[in-house]
Design an enzyme around this catalytic site. Sequence first.
Site, PDB file in Angstrom:
ATOM      1  N   CYS A 158       0.822  -1.210   0.000  1.00 53.49           N
ATOM      2  CA  CYS A 158       0.000   0.000   0.000  1.00 53.49           C
ATOM      3  C   CYS A 158       0.860   1.267   0.000  1.00 53.49           C
ATOM      4  O   CYS A 158       1.695   1.470   0.885  1.00 53.49           O
ATOM      5  CB  CYS A 158      -0.927  -0.011   1.223  1.00 53.49           C
ATOM      6  SG  CYS A 158      -1.714   1.562   1.597  1.00 53.49           S
ATOM      7  N   GLY A 159       0.635   2.134  -1.001  1.00 52.19           N
ATOM      8  CA  GLY A 159       1.413   3.367  -1.109  1.00 52.19           C
ATOM      9  C   GLY A 159       1.197   4.300   0.066  1.00 52.19           C
ATOM     10  O   GLY A 159       2.146   4.918   0.564  1.00 52.19           O
ATOM     11  N   HIS A 160      -0.050   4.433   0.529  1.00 51.17           N
ATOM     12  CA  HIS A 160      -0.340   5.298   1.677  1.00 51.17           C
ATOM     13  C   HIS A 160       0.353   4.766   2.938  1.00 51.17           C
ATOM     14  O   HIS A 160       0.802   5.547   3.782  1.00 51.17           O
ATOM     15  CB  HIS A 160      -1.847   5.389   1.907  1.00 51.17           C
ATOM     16  CG  HIS A 160      -2.581   6.042   0.784  1.00 51.17           C
ATOM     17  ND1 HIS A 160      -2.280   7.301   0.319  1.00 51.17           N
ATOM     18  CD2 HIS A 160      -3.615   5.609   0.005  1.00 51.17           C
ATOM     19  CE1 HIS A 160      -3.081   7.620  -0.677  1.00 51.17           C
ATOM     20  NE2 HIS A 160      -3.893   6.606  -0.889  1.00 51.17           N
ATOM     21  N   CYS A 161       0.413   3.442   3.070  1.00 48.27           N
ATOM     22  CA  CYS A 161       1.086   2.831   4.224  1.00 48.27           C
ATOM     23  C   CYS A 161       2.585   3.129   4.194  1.00 48.27           C
ATOM     24  O   CYS A 161       3.196   3.436   5.221  1.00 48.27           O
ATOM     25  CB  CYS A 161       0.863   1.321   4.241  1.00 48.27           C
ATOM     26  SG  CYS A 161      -0.876   0.818   4.296  1.00 48.27           S
TER      27      CYS A 161
END
Length: 495
Positions: A55-58
């Site tokens: 996950c990019g946001h993670c």
Amino acid sequence: MRVLAVFAVFFLFGSFSTAEEIPTEEGVLVLSKENFEQATTENEFILVEFYAPWCGHCKALAPEYEKAAQILSEKGSAIKLAKVDATAHQELAEEHKVRGYPTLKFYRSGSPVEYSGGRQADDIVAWLLKKSGPPATSLPSVDEAKTFVDSANIVVVGFFKDQSSDLAKTFLAVASSVDDVVFGISDSDDVFSNYEVQDNTIVLFKKFDDDNQVKYDGETTEAALKTFIQFNSLPLLVDFNHETAQKIFGGEIKHHLLLFVNKGDEHYNAVADAARGAAKSFREKVLFVVIDATDEDHQRILEFFGMKKEDVPSVRLIILEDDMIKFKPETDEITTDNLKTFVQGVLDGTIKQHLLSQDLPDDWDKEPVKVLVSSNFDSVALDTSKDVLVEFYAPWCGHCKQLAPIYDKLGEHFKDNEDVVIAKLDATVNGLETIKIRNYPTIKLFKKENNEVVEYLGHRTLEGLIKFVESGGKDGGDADVPDELQTDEHAKDEL
């Protein structure tokens, strides 16, 4: 008795020894199905991130999350930060109702509370300190006040001899309800003197912009104080990114001036300085937001305003609370005076909204599904001799792409019917004064004779759409369609 005592000691010792030490990474506890309950019961306050490695946001959150854990450790706080790889522990994630990544939950004595703070280290720390302590930290001495003021990018301090005054009550009420800012309170003469303030005063301290100590002089209401804090908690120019999006779009300020720039451009600093100069004049009326056009994640925003990369630097103003009305300045030259004139004109109502429009294609009516743009919409959709069905779509919308082959078949079905027109309009680049579209796709029937408009709310099947048109909007246009059809199936554009 001795035997019982020995067994009791052995039992207790054994029970403690079975609890293994929880591993950590960069100060963050690493949790699994086996140690989750241990972590949430041994620690009175613990924030848990459920994440996915891909996950990019993670990935963006990770360094800030680790930094927050370090700050709390340096403060000697008992609050712990933890993380769970939800892809490796799916059962645990499902048990805690994780629906997306990252999901953060705060556990107080084992009871979960949804995390609602920001995703930068200072925001995380501020939120946690607020949730685990009193609404405002007592500051009895100058040293403690200095340490507190220096503890975060933004702090708000109330100077009150009498905490039962109306302003003090308002201050404490706001301190209890605002989670992403830390509050302090003092009744010390020495503290008053050090900061050169009088009794019954509220001051916001910040580590950015020139005015890093701002005194509150507004009304004695919670709404007014919250607005003051919100405005001054953001810099004059706010960079748009994943961390600031919630504060930008979720706040009370609905007039946003958007400055589209290329951050690496040699003229960026001059453009930014001009915008800062204008922003000071509209501090509590308009939010000035910088959008970096070189960021691929921001391309959809450019498309929403009908812009291309080569149009940058450029300025637009949008009013979020009024059907997302857009405005464009008359000049492309970005100076402080030009920006002031533009913004004031929008506020005064002397500048008309900017409606996007494509050029009308030569072959707009060659296919069964007619192509509409702003210029031909009225002549086609409002033709009172025909029933006209219009799909308002966005090219990037997944639901619109799924509908496309069905809608083409619908056009084929009615192509020989002289009383029916099936049409479509790209609502991201064609604005209409009388019709505001927020959901994609939106399908509306413009009935012949009286131009009554009926929105289609049924299942997006060929059969359903045919019945809707043939029934004059009666079949499939009911307002009592199940809620899940009105929400889950409508893709929303929220910038």
